[in-house]
Each structure stands twice: as structure tokens, then as C-alpha cells.
Design an enzyme around this catalytic site. Structure first.
Site, PDB file in Angstrom:
ATOM      1  CG  ASN A 111      -1.907  -1.190   1.141  1.00 45.97           C
ATOM      2  OD1 ASN A 111      -1.932  -1.921   0.150  1.00 45.97           O
ATOM      3  ND2 ASN A 111      -2.662  -1.394   2.205  1.00 45.97           N
ATOM      4  CG  HIS A 157     -19.960  35.270 -32.132  1.00 46.23           C
ATOM      5  ND1 HIS A 157     -20.804  34.782 -31.174  1.00 46.23           N
ATOM      6  CD2 HIS A 157     -19.541  36.486 -31.665  1.00 46.23           C
ATOM      7  CE1 HIS A 157     -20.929  35.651 -30.184  1.00 46.23           C
ATOM      8  NE2 HIS A 157     -20.147  36.698 -30.449  1.00 46.23           N
ATOM      9  CB  SER A 278      -7.084  10.224 -49.480  1.00 46.72           C
ATOM     10  OG  SER A 278      -8.048   9.358 -50.041  1.00 46.72           O
ATOM     11  CE  LYS A 284      -9.237  14.381 -48.491  1.00 46.43           C
ATOM     12  NZ  LYS A 284     -10.087  15.403 -47.903  1.00 46.43           N
ATOM     13  CD  GLU A 291      -8.195  15.363 -39.755  1.00 46.87           C
ATOM     14  OE1 GLU A 291      -9.307  14.864 -39.952  1.00 46.87           O
ATOM     15  OE2 GLU A 291      -7.242  15.198 -40.539  1.00 46.87           O
TER      16      GLU A 291
HETATM   17  N1  ARG Z   1      -1.357  -3.782  -7.460  1.00 47.33           N
HETATM   18  C1  ARG Z   1      -1.845  -3.041  -6.347  1.00 47.33           C
HETATM   19  C2  ARG Z   1      -2.260  -1.638  -6.806  1.00 47.33           C
HETATM   20  O1  ARG Z   1      -1.893  -1.318  -7.881  1.00 47.33           O
HETATM   21  C3  ARG Z   1      -0.796  -2.922  -5.306  1.00 47.33           C
HETATM   22  C4  ARG Z   1      -1.302  -2.762  -3.920  1.00 47.33           C
HETATM   23  C5  ARG Z   1      -2.005  -3.984  -3.483  1.00 47.33           C
HETATM   24  N2  ARG Z   1      -2.318  -3.933  -2.110  1.00 47.33           N
HETATM   25  C6  ARG Z   1      -3.156  -4.807  -1.532  1.00 47.33           C
HETATM   26  N3  ARG Z   1      -3.375  -4.681  -0.280  1.00 47.33           N
HETATM   27  N4  ARG Z   1      -3.752  -5.742  -2.207  1.00 47.33           N
HETATM   28  O2  ARG Z   1      -2.931  -0.901  -6.156  1.00 47.33           O
END
Ligand code: ARG
Length: 477
Positions: A111, A157, A278, A284, A291
Site C-alpha cells: 500500500n 463567433h 488518402s 488529398k 485532427e
Molecule cells: N497492485 C496493487 C495496486 O496497484 C498494489 C497494492 C495492493 N495492495 C493490496 N493490499 N492488495 O494498487
């Protein structure tokens, strides 16, 4: 080695469908260099705090450095059984070191790891995009310099309004892009906070010294709230807003180029290298770069919308939904890194037809405001001046003439202060050169404006290259 990071409490492996749904390594592999670098920073604090002995640290450091090279050379790749970039790299480490390869997980969770990696990735890529933006700004400023005094119709405009210089018209885009560069600079300040050390959500009982790993990774500070740190994706949403805004800016450049290159306008000729043909119509010459610049803005806006929607209502700390932050971010980064250099090339190689633009500039009675301004200088209240100028236009329309062709008596009948003197102001050159206020379209003002823009972009170039040098020094430490 399976590369699995959990399983102790489970009696069954995830089903194939769950693994397929969970898997992110097919798109998050681009985080590998940042993951390895942040592992080095984590390793350093584990060693410094005495949680890892010098011998194990040395081995792990060596293996991480080997992995950095192997990943860079494409020799170490994710396997079919790897879930994400973090598990793939831990597999790489344990393949080299055996059990000690798992030591880095102490005090760290995916995390805080993924939040750290993604910030590093975003900063690195954002700086590349900043540089590409300055390149485009410069291309526009130089083109503006080339045509600083070229008269052209100015529109509101999409109707002829007042004449402008093409240099003014081109330079306006530099200001929009300059605001994008400014946004990047303050995004960088806000993003320079390290989540490393926040663990799963609550920090760590281990003495990890997050301020030290933050400094090691070039962050200005370390997060003050571990729950916020692992769930904050404002930096992703803000980056996507910047990218969407850039997308909108280049789509407007694209739209102008398409219009100007059309047969009806015929102002601009895009060079062969930036035009396409084209398959059926041999004559063209299509402005595909313009674009695509216009079209790509759709996905840039979509990526922002997708991430904001994913974040809305999300409970705090880590939720798996957050894995959905990556593809939109990677896609917007890739999109801009692809499209910006092409737009820059298109701008650099476009030529404009001065004669054609100058001929069109006075059409549609675009000098009518000069009559009103003339009367204002003669102390006629603007409302009456506007009315009188409008009557001149109406008279010209019914008698199929231009404003300067009205006779002295016709003029004075419309308003007693309106004399033949006014004809002096009824020229495109006169109208242009009189607009000398700051930000006005006169060639002199435009010249000064471009000077200012080039000075600004030089300054941007300087800080961007300093930041990039510091980032790459950090990465290779
Ligand atoms: N692959 C996960 C993400 O991109 C990584 C973190 C995963 N954490 C967990 N507690 N499962 O967020």
C-alpha cells in the site's frame, strides 16, 4: 518461485478468474525502476535502524542493483504467475537470494509501496511532459515571430471581427501552454511528499525513519498521516487534470490548423512530413496531426473522469479500487508523449500565405470599430458612436461598397462629428498599428510579447532541466 505475497491463512489459491481480475503486472510493469529504487531507500533505513545486518543488506543491495540493470535491459521480465510489479520483483529478489529476499517486506506494505512508486513515476513522466510543452511553446513563439506583423482576419463567433496579426494569433497558444507549465510546477510541490513508511495504513512499530527514505528519494517531506498517505491519489487526479487541460489546449490548436489548412481558408500549408494522403483520392493532403491532437483530447478528459469517479466515495486507507488509478495515468502520459512532439513538428513546418490573409483581413466590415473609436475620440458617447458605425455598415451593404468608399456628406449625415478624416483609420495597417496597449495586436506589442514569452520559456527550460537532472541522479544513486 510463485511470487505470491500472501497465502498463509488461506486453504485455497484464488480461482483463475480472480487471479486474472487481480493481475496488474501486464500494465504496472513500467513502475519497476521506481519500485526497485524505493526498495533501495527502504533497505537503507532497515539497515540504519539495525533491523538488517550489514551482510544481508549488502547482499540485498547487490541483488536490487542487478535487478535494476536486468529490468532495464529487458532480461528480467514478469512471469505468468506474477500478480503485480511488486510481487514480480520480490520473486526476482528471492530467486537470487533465497529467503533473505523476503526481508524487505519488514515495515512495508504494497500500500505504501505502490503509492511511493506511482508518485515517482508521475514526477518523472510529468517532467518529460513539461519539457515537451516548452518545446511546443517555443515552436509557436518562433512561428509567431516569423509572422509578427502579418495581417489576418480576427474572429469572434467565427465571423470576421477585427483584423489581427497572425503573430498575435499564434502567440496566444503559448500563454495557455505556459499556464500548463505553471500548473506542473505547483503540482510538483504538492506531490513531493513520500508515503513510504506508512505501511498498510497505520505506520510501523519498527524504527523506519520515513523522513530519511523520503529525502533519499528526493521528496521534500514525508507524509504526516499514514492513512491519508496510502489512500491519497489527488496527485493522480491533478496530473490527469493537467493532462486533460493540455489536451484541450492542443485540440484547439488542432482545430485552428484544420480550419486554416482547408481550401476555404487556405491560409496555412502544413509540410508534407506532417500531412497524410488518402487511399482513394490522390489529390488529398490531410492535416491528420491536427485532427489527432484534437481527437486525443477525448481520452485525456476521459481518463480524468474515470479516476475521479473511481475515487468518489471511496473509504479511506487502501482499497483495491485504487489499482484502477494506473491505466488512465499511464495512458495519458503515453498519449501526450506521443502527440506533443508531432504537434511541435507540425507547427514548426507550417507556412502561411501572407497575401491571402491580408486580402481577407478587411472583409466583413472588420474596420467598423475604427469608426466608432474615431467618434469616441471626438467625444461622442460610445453608444451613439456604435450606432453611427452600424449605419455606415448598413449603407455600405445596401450600396455594395466598402466603408472607406462612403462620401464626406454621407458620413456627416450619419453623425455630424464623422468627417472624411476617418478614412485615415480605415486601413488594416492603421487598425493594427494603433493597438499598442499591453496585450494588443500591433506588430510592436506582439514583438514585445514574443520577447517576453521566449524569456519565460527559457526560464521554464532551466528549472525543468534542473529537476530532471536531480531526479535522474536520485534514480541512479
Ligand atoms: N497492485 C496493487 C495496486 O496497484 C498494489 C497494492 C495492493 N495492495 C493490496 N493490499 N492488495 O494498487
Amino acid at each position: 518461485m510463485s511470487g505470491k505475497l500472501w497465502g498463509g491463512r488461506f486453504s485455497q489459491s484464488p480461482s483463475d478468474t480472480v487471479f486474472a481480475l487481480s493481475r496488474s503486472v501486464q500494465f504496472d510493469w513500467c513502475l519497476a525502476p521506481y519500485d526497485l529504487r524505493s526498495s533501495l531507500a527502504h533497505l537503507a533505513v532497515l539497515e540504519k535502524s539495525g533491523l538488517l545486518d550489514a551482510d544481508s543488506s549488502k547482499k540485498i543491495r547487490k541483488a536490487l542493483k542487478e535487478l535494476i540493470s536486468e529490468v532495464g535491459e529487458g532480461k528480467f521480465l514478469p512471469a505468468a504467475t506474477d500478480e503485480d510489479v511488486h510481487s514480480a520483483l520480490e520473486r526476482g529478489l528471492t530467486e537470487k537470494l533465497g529467503a533473505v529476499g523476503g526481508a524487505l517486506r519488514a515495515g512495508r506494505s504494497r500500500n505504501d509501496q505502490v503509492a511511493t512508486d506511482l508518485r515517482l513515476y508521475a514526477i518523472d513522466q510529468m517532467l518529460i511532459i513539461a519539457q515537451l510543452l516548452v518545446d511546443l511553446q517555443d515552436a509557436l513563439a518562433k512561428k509567431a515571430q516569423e509572422y509578427f506583423d502579418a495581417p489576418a482576419p480576427g474572429f469572434t463567433h467565427l465571423q470576421h471581427a477585427q483584423p489581427v496579426t497572425l503573430g498575435h494569433e499564434l502567440a496566444k497558444h503559448c500563454h495557455a501552454l505556459g499556464r500548463d507549465v505553471d500548473r506542473i510546477a505547483d503540482w510538483l510541490d504538492r506531490t513531493s511528499v513520500s508515503p513510504l513508511g506508512s505501511g498498510a495504513l497505520s505506520g510501523s512499530s519498527l524504527p523506519l525513519m520515513p523522513e530519511e527514505s523520503a529525502a533519499d528519494l528526493g521528496f521534500a517531506s514525508s507524509a504526516r498521516n499514514s492513512i491519508d498517505a496510502v489512500s491519497d491519489r489527488d496527485f493522480v487526479a491533478e496530473a490527469l487534470f493537467i493532462f486533460a487541460m493540455v489536451g484541450v489546449h492542443i485540440s484547439r490548436i488542432g482545430e485552428e490548423w484544420c480550419l486554416w489548412a482547408s481550401t476555404e481558408f487556405a491560409w496555412a500549408k502544413v509540410s508534407d512530413a506532417y500531412s497524410t494522403g488518402s487511399s482513394i483520392m490522390p489529390q488529398k493532403r490531410n492535416p491528420d496531426v491536427a485532427e489527432l491532437a484534437r481527437g486525443k483530447s477525448g481520452r485525456l478528459v476521459g481518463n480524468l473522469t474515470g479516476v475521479l469517479t473511481m475515487l468518489k466515495g471511496l473509504p479511506f486507507a487502501y482499497n483495491r479500487d485504487l489499482q484502477e488509478d494506473k491505466e488512465p495515468l499511464f495512458d495519458s502520459v503515453d498519449t501526450l508523449q506521443l502527440v506533443l512532439p508531432a504537434v511541435t513538428g507540425m507547427v514548426e513546418t507550417t507556412t502561411f500565405d501572407r497575401k491571402k490573409m491580408a486580402e481577407l483581413a478587411p472583409l466583413g466590415f472588420s474596420l467598423a470599430t475604427e469608426i466608432a473609436d474615431f467618434l469616441v475620440r471626438a467625444k461622442v458617447p460610445f453608444a451613439q458612436a456604435h450606432e453611427a458605425a452600424g449605419k455606415c455598415v448598413a449603407l455600405c451593404e445596401t450600396s455594395n461598397r466598402e466603408l472607406h468608399e462612403l462620401s464626406d456628406s454621407e458620413l456627416s449625415q450619419i453623425n455630424s462629428s464623422l468627417t472624411g478624416e476617418v478614412r485615415k483609420f480605415l486601413t488594416v495597417d492603421g487598425a493594427l498599428s494603433s493597438r499598442t496597449t499591453l496585450g494588443g495586436t500591433s506588430p510592436a506589442s506582439v514583438s514585445a510579447q514574443i520577447e517576453h514569452l521566449l524569456g519565460q520559456s527559457e526560464e521554464s527550460r532551466r528549472w525543468i532541466s534542473d529537476e530532471r537532472a536531480a531526479f535522474s541522479a536520485m534514480m541512479s544513486a
